[in-house]
Design a protein around this motif. Structure first.
Motif, PDB file in Angstrom:
ATOM      1  N   ALA A  88      31.984  44.308  46.566  1.00  0.00           N
ATOM      2  CA  ALA A  88      31.094  43.297  45.998  1.00  0.00           C
ATOM      3  C   ALA A  88      31.807  42.314  45.083  1.00  0.00           C
ATOM      4  CB  ALA A  88      29.969  43.986  45.222  1.00  0.00           C
ATOM      5  N   SER A  89      32.949  42.703  44.516  1.00  0.00           N
ATOM      6  CA  SER A  89      33.620  41.852  43.522  1.00  0.00           C
ATOM      7  C   SER A  89      34.759  41.041  44.100  1.00  0.00           C
ATOM      8  CB  SER A  89      34.152  42.724  42.389  1.00  0.00           C
ATOM      9  OG  SER A  89      35.171  43.604  42.866  1.00  0.00           O
ATOM     10  N   MET A  90      35.109  41.259  45.347  1.00  0.00           N
ATOM     11  CA  MET A  90      36.278  40.582  45.905  1.00  0.00           C
ATOM     12  C   MET A  90      36.110  39.071  45.901  1.00  0.00           C
ATOM     13  SD  MET A  90      37.970  41.079  49.683  1.00  0.00           S
ATOM     14  CE  MET A  90      37.867  42.859  49.490  1.00  0.00           C
ATOM     15  N   ILE A  91      34.960  38.588  46.356  1.00  0.00           N
ATOM     16  CA  ILE A  91      34.731  37.137  46.437  1.00  0.00           C
ATOM     17  C   ILE A  91      34.665  36.533  45.036  1.00  0.00           C
ATOM     18  CG2 ILE A  91      33.228  35.357  47.354  1.00  0.00           C
ATOM     19  CD1 ILE A  91      34.703  37.073  49.434  1.00  0.00           C
ATOM     20  N   THR A  92      34.016  37.225  44.111  1.00  0.00           N
ATOM     21  CA  THR A  92      33.939  36.718  42.736  1.00  0.00           C
ATOM     22  C   THR A  92      35.322  36.595  42.126  1.00  0.00           C
ATOM     23  OG1 THR A  92      31.779  37.776  42.486  1.00  0.00           O
ATOM     24  CG2 THR A  92      32.923  37.134  40.468  1.00  0.00           C
ATOM     25  N   ALA A  93      36.189  37.574  42.373  1.00  0.00           N
ATOM     26  CA  ALA A  93      37.548  37.513  41.835  1.00  0.00           C
ATOM     27  C   ALA A  93      38.327  36.346  42.435  1.00  0.00           C
ATOM     28  CB  ALA A  93      38.264  38.833  42.112  1.00  0.00           C
ATOM     29  N   LEU A  94      38.188  36.125  43.732  1.00  0.00           N
ATOM     30  CA  LEU A  94      38.891  35.005  44.359  1.00  0.00           C
ATOM     31  C   LEU A  94      38.367  33.665  43.857  1.00  0.00           C
ATOM     32  CD1 LEU A  94      39.147  36.315  48.040  1.00  0.00           C
ATOM     33  CD2 LEU A  94      40.934  36.269  46.295  1.00  0.00           C
TER      34      LEU A  94
END
Length: 453
Positions: A68-74
Motif C-alpha cells: 500500500a505504501s509503495m506508490i506513496t513513497a515513489l
C-alpha cells in the motif's frame, strides 16, 4: 414354557436392542466437533491463539504496508520500500519487547507500571512545548527523533493506563476497598482524565476514544455499579459531544457516515474511496500489489485505511481472515482474563483486550462507513512504529499471562524438546543394554569356570 429345576419360573430377560451408532464416534461431523471441543479446552489454547494470531496479523500487515505504501513513497521521491523498511525495523524492535514482556515476571510488570505512567505523562507534556512537539495532519501529538523518525507519546499512554490501572485496582481489591465507589473512582478516573486532557490538547480525539474505552473496561472488570458506570459514561459522552460540536472537522467526519458521494468540496472523499476500494475487491481481490485506489485516490492508504487496500487486493477472503484473526486474539484475551485468580492479571488482560479490540472495531468501522473516521490505526497491521511498539509489548503481556496459568504451566513443564527426548531415550536404552550385556558375560564366564573344575 417349562418350569426350571428349582420350581421357580425362569427369569424373563429383556431383548437386546440393536447396536445403534453412537453420535460422535461413527458420525464424522460429530467426531470433528468432539475433537474441536477437546482442543478448545486444552490449557495452552489461549497461549497458541494469542501467539499465532498476533504473529499472523503482524506478518500480513508488513506485506500490506509494503504493497500500500509503495506508490506513496515513489510520489515523495523516496525508495519504494521506504515505509516498509521503517515498519520492519519497528516490528523487529517490537518483537524484542514482546519477548521481554513474555519472560518478565508479573511482579516486575507491576513495578514498571508507575515509571511507564510517569514517562508517558512527561512525554505528552513535552509534545506541547514549542520547538519540541510537532504537528502531523493538524494534530500536535508528535516528537521528532531526528531524520524521518518520530514518536507519538499518546500511544504509550494506553499501555501506561492499562498497567497502572490494573495494579491500582488489584491493590485495592486485596484490601477490600472496591466496595466503596470513592476508592473505585479515585485516583483512577482523575489520572485517566489527565491523560485524556493532554491528548485532546493536541487534537487527537481518536486516541482519546481508545483511552476512554480502556477506562470503561477497567471499571467494568472492577465491578462498578450500574449507576456509577452510567454516570462516568454520561460525563464522557457530554464532553465528547461538546468537542465534536465545536470542531467543524469533526462534524464533517460525523456527516460522512454511510456516504456514497464525495459531497461538496470533496468532504467525504476518503470515506467514499475506502468503500470503492472494498467494493472493487470482489471475492478474492484484484491481486497483491494490483490496487488502483493507492495511486493517489485514497489518502492514508498504508495507515488508517490499509484495511480498504487489503479488501481491494485480497478481496472478501482477505478481510474475513483479518477479522477472524482479531476475533481469535480477542477471545483468547477474554479467556485469560476470565480464568485467572490473580486480580492484576485479570485487569491487565482485560484492559489490553479492550484496547486492541476497541481500536480494531473503530478502525474497521470507519473504513466500512459505519463509524466516523477517528484517525486510529489498525493494531499490529497499519503503518506506524509508535503504535506498533506498545501494542506488541501488550501482546507479550497477554502471552505471559496465558503461560502463567497453573494448567498451562503444568503442560509446558511436561513438554521437552523432541531432540532432547530422543537423546534421553538413546541414553536410557544404552544404559539398559549395558548392564544386561555385562550380566550375560558374567554368567558365561561362571559357567566355563565351573565346567573346568
Amino acid at each position: 414354557m417349562a418350569d426350571s429345576r428349582t420350581g421357580r419360573p425362569p427369569v424373563q430377560r429383556a431383548p437386546r436392542r440393536p447396536a445403534s451408532a453412537r453420535p460422535g464416534r461413527d458420525n464424522p461431523v460429530g467426531r470433528l466437533v468432539t475433537r474441536a471441543r477437546k482442543a478448545w479446552d486444552r490449557p495452552l489454547t489461549a497461549y497458541y491463539l494469542i501467539l499465532g494470531s498476533s504473529l499472523l496479523i503482524t506478518v500480513l500487515g508488513l506485506v500490506m504496508v509494503y504493497s500500500a505504501s509503495m506508490i506513496t513513497a515513489l510520489q515523495l521521491s523516496l525508495p519504494g520500500s521506504f515505509f516498509f523498511r521503517k515498519q520492519f525495523l519497528a516490528a523487529s524492535i517490537g518483537a524484542v519487547l514482546l519477548l521481554v514482556a513474555m519472560r518478565v515476571p508479573v511482579k516486575l510488570h507491576r513495578a514498571l507500571a508507575y515509571p511507564i505512567l510517569a514517562g508517558a505523562v512527561f512525554l505528552m507534556v513535552l509534545v506541547q512545548v514549542p520547538g519540541i512537539g510537532m504537528s502531523v495532519n493538524g494534530n500536535q501529538n508528535w516528537i521528532s527523533l531526528g531524520g524521518s523518525f518520530q514518536i507519538q507519546p499518546s500511544e504509550f499512554g494506553k499501555l501506561a493506563l492499562v498497567l497502572w490501572g490494573a495494579d491500582l485496582l488489584a491493590r485495592k481489591q486485596d484490601k477490600a476497598m472496591l466496595a466503596q465507589w470513592k476508592h473505585m473512582l479515585v485516583p483512577l478516573v482523575p489520572v485517566a482524565f489527565l491523560l485524556l486532557g493532554l491528548i485532546m490538547l493536541g487534537g487527537d480525539m481518536g486516541t482519546a476514544i481508545i483511552l476512554t474505552a480502556i477506562l470503561f473496561g477497567l471499571l467494568w472488570l472492577a465491578g462498578a455499579p450500574t449507576r456509577l458506570f452510567a454516570g462516568v459514561l454520561a460525563v464522557a459522552l457530554t464532553i465528547g459531544f461538546v468537542l465534536i460540536k465545536t470542531s467543524p472537522n469533526r462534524m464533517s467526519r460525523l456527516a460522512c457516515i454511510g456516504a456514497t458521494e464525495p459531497g461538496p468540496n470533496d468532504t467525504c472523499w476518503q470515506a467514499v474511496h475506502g468503500i470503492y476500494a472494498l467494493a472493487s475487491g470482489g471475492l478474492f481481490g484484484s491481486g497483491l500489489g494490483a490496487s488502483v485506489e493507492k495511486w493517489g485516490q485514497l489518502p492514508e492508504a498504508h495507515t488508517d485505511f490499509i484495511f480498504a487496500i487489503t479488501g481491494e487486493e485480497l478481496g472478501l477472503a482477505g478481510t474475513l481472515s483479518v477479522l477472524a484473526l482479531f476475533a481469535a486474539l480477542g477471545y483468547a484475551g477474554i479467556r485469560v482474563a476470565g480464568r485467572t485468580e490473580d486480580p492484576f492479571v485479570r485487569y491487565a488482560a482485560g484492559g489490553v483486550t479492550t484496547w486492541i479490540t476497541a481500536q480494531a472495531v473503530i478502525n474497521i468501522g470507519a473504513v466500512l462507513g459505519l463509524l466516523p473516521i477517528a484517525g486510529v490505526p489498525l493494531p499490529l497491521f497499519s503503518y506506524g512504529g509508535s503504535a506498533l511498539l506498545p501494542t506488541m509489548f501488550a501482546v507479550g503481556l497477554l502471552i505471559a499471562f496465558a503461560r502463567d496459568e497453573p494448567a498451562a504451566r503444568a503442560a509446558l513443564a511436561m513438554r521437552q524438546p523432541r531432540f532432547g527426548r530422543k537423546r534421553a531415550a538413546v541414553r536410557g536404552s544404552a544404559g539398559a543394554a549395558g548392564p544386561r550385556r555385562w550380566n550375560t558375560m558374567r554368567r558365561r564366564a561362571a559357567a566355563r569356570s565351573s565346567g573346568e573344575r
